[in-house]
Design a protein around this motif. Structure first.
Motif: not given
Length: 305
Positions: A14-16, A29-37
């Motif tokens: 997800t990037v902002t 301006s921000a970014a993070h990575v997650e396990a999803s589904g």
């Protein structure tokens, strides 16, 4: 305990952005990575809220290894697959406008599909699960997976909730799912009827799945719950949206977290789903989450009348 089955898990980045200019270089301006589904999200929300949940996923390639690493600390049962886990991108703009770029789910061989269903059923038996949640899109070659998983969950002693779309949703209803959780667009697509208002959602859900609970999410307008001829509408308080990704998964998690009277479960569901819109991640809890008491729940006239 709640077991979730996610046929197409993902690594979500997800990037902002302050603004998006097409055809130009854009700085995040921000970014993070997650396990999803979707099923993974349900498990992560439940665990973050202090409830017990176990996620069953297929995991292949280096991306599968990353998925499992990101799920460290969460009970997980993974089926090794030949194809890698997909990677998705969400672009969030001010005001919560979210654009998702989702890769197609990795195809699963017939043996991998069968192993995934067995893993879900075994997990339900081992932990004496109250619910098996089958959630998310399906690989292109897995048309029979949902029906098989519904039957396996029931055989293992669990009730089964399904959050999917298209023919997979129809298959879940025909297989006897105890709860379906479509949004209005998914409900309209599978029924062929317009779903614009709560009354539309109630009629279509009642006609489509008369023997199942139907939890229909309606975005900022909350949700409706249809239980036979009874139904309720839940309306959340106004909020400033940060990110809507995962709100429907939080809604489902909130409904399944505890048993009890339907209106109370619906209020908790909408409170959790609304709270999910206040943070950038999919399973984070805001500093000031929405309380179920802030959600207005009203009964409707008999759906079969």
């Amino acid at each position: 305990m709640i077991v979730t089955l996610t046929p197409t898990p993902s690594i979500d980045r997800t990037v902002t952005l302050d603004r998006l200019v097409r055809g130009a270089v854009n700085r995040t301006s921000a970014a993070h990575v997650e396990a999803s589904g979707k099923g993974v999200n349900v498990t992560r929300v439940l665990v973050a809220r202090g409830y017990r949940s176990l996620a069953v996923v297929p995991a292949g390639g280096a991306e599968g290894d990353q998925l499992l690493a990101l799920l460290d600390g969460i009970q997980t049962r993974a089926i090794a697959t030949k194809r890698p886990v997909r990677v998705n991108l969400s672009v969030v703009l001010p005001g919560g406008e979210t654009t998702k770029l989702n890769e197609p789910g990795a195809e699963l061989s017939p043996d991998e599909q069968a192993a995934l269903v067995v893993a879900a059923a075994t997990a339900c038996q081992d932990v004496r699960a109250r619910w098996l949640v089958i959630s998310g899109s399906l690989p292109a070659n897995a048309e029979t997976l949902v029906a098989a998983a519904v039957a396996a969950g029931h055989a293992a002693g669990a009730k089964v909730a399904v959050d999917t779309s298209g023919s997979a949703l129809t298959s879940a209803i025909d297989a006897g799912a105890d709860l379906i959780a479509p949004n209005t667009d998914e409900l309209a697509a599978v029924s062929g009827a317009a779903v614009r208002t709560p009354a539309d959602a109630v009629k279509v859900a009642h006609d489509l799945a008369p023997r199942a609970l139907s939890l229909v999410s309606m975005g900022p307008y909350g949700a409706v719950l249809v239980a036979g001829d009874a139904w309720w509408q839940a309306t959340p308080p106004p909020i400033e949206v940060v990110n809507t990704v995962g709100a429907g998964d939080a809604l489902l998690a909130g409904f399944l977290a505890e048993e009890g009277p339907e209106p109370a479960r619906l209020a908790r569901a909408v409170a959790w789903g609304t709270s999910a819109c206040l943070v950038s991640g999919t399973a984070e809890i805001p500093d000031q989450p929405v309380s179920p008491e802030a959600v207005s729940v009203t009964p409707g006239a008999p759906a079969g009348g």
